[in-house]
Design a protein around this motif. Sequence first.
Motif, mmCIF file in Angstrom:
data_model
loop_
_atom_site.group_PDB
_atom_site.id
_atom_site.type_symbol
_atom_site.label_atom_id
_atom_site.label_comp_id
_atom_site.label_asym_id
_atom_site.label_seq_id
_atom_site.Cartn_x
_atom_site.Cartn_y
_atom_site.Cartn_z
ATOM 1 N N ASP A 273 1.045 -1.204 0.108
ATOM 2 C CA ASP A 273 0.005 -0.048 -0.112
ATOM 3 C C ASP A 273 0.935 1.227 0.056
ATOM 4 O OD1 ASP A 273 -2.193 -1.561 0.086
ATOM 5 O OD2 ASP A 273 -2.275 -1.599 2.285
ATOM 6 N N ILE A 274 2.185 0.968 0.311
ATOM 7 C CA ILE A 274 3.091 2.218 0.393
ATOM 8 C C ILE A 274 3.710 2.482 -1.229
ATOM 9 C CG2 ILE A 274 5.289 3.087 1.411
ATOM 10 C CD1 ILE A 274 4.818 1.235 3.490
ATOM 11 N N PRO A 275 3.261 3.667 -1.777
ATOM 12 C CA PRO A 275 3.739 3.651 -3.256
ATOM 13 C C PRO A 275 5.080 3.339 -3.669
ATOM 14 C CG PRO A 275 2.391 5.362 -2.442
ATOM 15 C CD PRO A 275 2.460 4.658 -1.176
ATOM 16 N N ARG A 276 6.106 3.907 -2.726
ATOM 17 C CA ARG A 276 7.466 3.622 -2.946
ATOM 18 C C ARG A 276 7.800 2.154 -2.965
ATOM 19 N NH1 ARG A 276 7.715 5.879 1.999
ATOM 20 N NH2 ARG A 276 8.925 4.518 3.587
ATOM 21 N N VAL A 277 7.294 1.613 -2.145
ATOM 22 C CA VAL A 277 7.492 0.058 -2.114
ATOM 23 C C VAL A 277 6.907 -0.836 -3.161
ATOM 24 C CG1 VAL A 277 7.274 -2.043 -0.555
ATOM 25 C CG2 VAL A 277 7.727 0.055 0.614
ATOM 26 N N ARG A 278 5.693 -0.281 -3.477
ATOM 27 C CA ARG A 278 4.899 -1.097 -4.552
ATOM 28 C C ARG A 278 5.827 -0.868 -6.017
ATOM 29 N NH1 ARG A 278 0.490 1.136 -3.767
ATOM 30 N NH2 ARG A 278 0.413 2.809 -5.262
ATOM 31 N N ARG A 279 6.256 0.410 -6.365
ATOM 32 C CA ARG A 279 6.863 0.426 -7.275
ATOM 33 C C ARG A 279 8.174 -0.226 -7.314
ATOM 34 N NH1 ARG A 279 6.806 0.668 -12.097
ATOM 35 N NH2 ARG A 279 7.823 2.058 -13.454
ATOM 36 N N VAL A 280 8.941 -0.233 -6.406
ATOM 37 C CA VAL A 280 10.229 -1.101 -6.486
ATOM 38 C C VAL A 280 9.781 -2.504 -6.674
ATOM 39 C CG1 VAL A 280 12.166 -1.732 -4.968
ATOM 40 C CG2 VAL A 280 11.621 0.819 -5.149
ATOM 41 N N SER A 281 8.649 -2.915 -5.754
ATOM 42 C CA SER A 281 8.282 -4.243 -6.014
ATOM 43 C C SER A 281 7.987 -4.599 -7.443
ATOM 44 C CB SER A 281 7.226 -4.753 -5.218
ATOM 45 O OG SER A 281 6.615 -6.027 -5.563
ATOM 46 N N GLU A 282 7.393 -3.910 -7.990
ATOM 47 C CA GLU A 282 6.795 -4.024 -9.624
ATOM 48 C C GLU A 282 8.030 -4.055 -10.483
ATOM 49 O OE1 GLU A 282 2.858 -1.659 -9.185
ATOM 50 O OE2 GLU A 282 4.402 -0.495 -9.945
ATOM 51 N N LEU A 283 9.079 -3.204 -10.105
ATOM 52 C CA LEU A 283 10.327 -3.256 -10.891
ATOM 53 C C LEU A 283 10.991 -4.490 -10.954
ATOM 54 C CD1 LEU A 283 11.282 0.561 -10.335
ATOM 55 C CD2 LEU A 283 10.503 -0.464 -12.712
ATOM 56 N N LEU A 284 11.203 -4.998 -9.534
ATOM 57 C CA LEU A 284 11.946 -6.171 -9.195
ATOM 58 C C LEU A 284 11.160 -7.528 -10.046
ATOM 59 C CD1 LEU A 284 12.949 -5.730 -5.512
ATOM 60 C CD2 LEU A 284 14.310 -5.981 -7.374
ATOM 61 N N VAL A 285 9.956 -7.317 -9.816
ATOM 62 C CA VAL A 285 9.275 -8.342 -10.490
ATOM 63 C C VAL A 285 9.658 -8.438 -11.978
ATOM 64 C CG1 VAL A 285 6.726 -9.209 -11.430
ATOM 65 C CG2 VAL A 285 7.257 -8.622 -8.669
ATOM 66 N N SER A 286 9.448 -7.226 -12.685
ATOM 67 C CA SER A 286 9.739 -7.088 -14.312
ATOM 68 C C SER A 286 11.397 -7.647 -14.390
ATOM 69 C CB SER A 286 9.733 -5.715 -14.562
ATOM 70 O OG SER A 286 10.075 -5.719 -15.828
ATOM 71 N N GLU A 287 12.154 -7.218 -13.628
ATOM 72 C CA GLU A 287 13.589 -7.846 -14.008
ATOM 73 C C GLU A 287 13.694 -9.456 -13.722
ATOM 74 O OE1 GLU A 287 15.800 -6.181 -15.198
ATOM 75 O OE2 GLU A 287 14.700 -4.391 -15.769
ATOM 76 N N LEU A 288 13.096 -9.849 -12.536
ATOM 77 C CA LEU A 288 13.167 -11.149 -12.212
ATOM 78 C C LEU A 288 12.356 -12.227 -13.169
ATOM 79 C CD1 LEU A 288 12.738 -10.815 -8.162
ATOM 80 C CD2 LEU A 288 14.841 -11.498 -9.769
ATOM 81 N N GLU A 289 11.375 -11.825 -13.901
ATOM 82 C CA GLU A 289 10.562 -12.357 -14.719
ATOM 83 C C GLU A 289 11.358 -12.661 -15.964
ATOM 84 O OE1 GLU A 289 6.958 -10.364 -14.942
ATOM 85 O OE2 GLU A 289 5.887 -11.940 -13.806
ATOM 86 N N LYS A 290 12.287 -11.653 -16.306
ATOM 87 C CA LYS A 290 13.183 -11.867 -17.448
ATOM 88 C C LYS A 290 14.199 -12.657 -17.199
ATOM 89 C CE LYS A 290 12.710 -6.778 -18.590
ATOM 90 N NZ LYS A 290 13.508 -5.474 -18.506
ATOM 91 N N VAL A 291 14.616 -12.831 -16.166
ATOM 92 C CA VAL A 291 15.678 -13.815 -15.716
ATOM 93 C C VAL A 291 15.060 -15.232 -15.742
ATOM 94 C CG1 VAL A 291 17.121 -14.843 -13.706
ATOM 95 C CG2 VAL A 291 17.044 -12.396 -14.130
ATOM 96 N N GLY A 292 13.954 -15.374 -15.177
ATOM 97 C CA GLY A 292 12.933 -16.655 -15.632
ATOM 98 C C GLY A 292 12.854 -17.095 -16.843
ATOM 99 N N ALA A 293 12.475 -16.184 -17.774
ATOM 100 C CA ALA A 293 12.161 -16.561 -19.193
ATOM 101 C C ALA A 293 13.422 -16.835 -19.891
ATOM 102 C CB ALA A 293 11.554 -15.110 -19.757
ATOM 103 N N SER A 294 14.522 -16.182 -19.408
ATOM 104 C CA SER A 294 15.734 -16.722 -20.058
ATOM 105 C C SER A 294 16.360 -17.800 -19.690
ATOM 106 C CB SER A 294 16.968 -15.661 -19.894
ATOM 107 O OG SER A 294 17.292 -15.579 -18.616
ATOM 108 N N SER A 295 16.088 -18.362 -18.430
ATOM 109 C CA SER A 295 16.429 -19.675 -17.726
ATOM 110 C C SER A 295 15.650 -20.688 -18.397
ATOM 111 C CB SER A 295 16.254 -19.686 -16.391
ATOM 112 O OG SER A 295 16.993 -18.622 -15.833
ATOM 113 N N SER A 296 14.373 -20.478 -18.685
ATOM 114 C CA SER A 296 13.565 -21.478 -19.187
ATOM 115 C C SER A 296 13.532 -21.730 -20.895
ATOM 116 C CB SER A 296 12.135 -21.258 -19.030
ATOM 117 O OG SER A 296 11.837 -20.147 -19.379
ATOM 118 N N SER A 297 14.266 -20.843 -21.497
ATOM 119 C CA SER A 297 14.472 -20.792 -22.898
ATOM 120 C C SER A 297 15.519 -21.491 -23.383
ATOM 121 C CB SER A 297 14.503 -19.260 -23.479
ATOM 122 O OG SER A 297 15.686 -18.661 -23.042
#
Length: 297
Positions: A273-297
């Motif tokens: 619910d804290i905007p700055r935490v939510r924003r960093v969380s979203e950015l981390l998810v975006s970067e980590l999802e790219k790692v997961g996609a590259s690992s499975s390819s």
Amino acid sequence: MDIPWEDVRLFLAVAETGSLSGAARRLRIGQPTVSRRLAALEYTLGAALFRRGVEGASLTSAGERLLGPAKKMAEWAGEVGRAVESSDRSPRGLVRITATPFQSFDFLAPFGAWLAGKHPGLRLEVLSSIQYLDLNRGEADLALRAKAPTQEGLKEVLVLEFENAVFVSKSLAAKLPRKPSLAELPWIAWAPPFDMVPPNPQLEELIPGFTPAFTSDNYLVQLAAAEAGLGAMVMARNRHRFSRPSSLVPLPIDLGPYQRSSLYLVCAKSALDIPRVRRVSELLVSELEKVGASSSS
């Protein structure tokens, strides 16, 4: 009887660190101040909360009765703090992330540099720790962990599956058999008090009579030893766009049930619910999802 939160916080610090000096370091105050305030609290309560000795401070029966409610109070203090901060609608300010030494060094430090360039209003504080910090209490805002959250009030934001591998320097690889066994390798591992931190227990299970060639309580020292050709380390095989150049190379070795691991992004539910935490969380998810996609390819 009203006990101020700061006194409860001090009591918890002594109880959980096991000493007045440990509490002083955690609270960033002087040890004489801890001793004075603890004595005042015990006088107010009319009971000793700790038995002091050369080995530290241990709880008395009165201290044991206070410990449970004090932990609950700490969680509610964290909840109150997050409720106040959620009223700030601007995603700016400090976000604290706790992670293992490897994740802190390999991923979060360069991620922080990227974040500062793209989102100058956001700042990271990376708390590199083997121990899990209490997110419900607000000891950190986000965490990268090897285990799924089980504590009530925590949320699993993302889980990433990745592959592990055995890494050595090129000079050491040239000296080894073409397909070495785990037992044939000189190993670099954790030293006490972290000797039960992965991969030590896993290597002990896989290698009879496991004895490391080199140990350290500092991850960067272990990494320097591996790069110098002293031994092998188990590390995540996945690469990301922040990955630093490395002189280490993977060996064709099967780690059996430990070939794959999971990484969890975790936070207290109300932290989002804290905007700055939510924003960093979203950015981390975006970067980590790219790692997961590259690992499975």
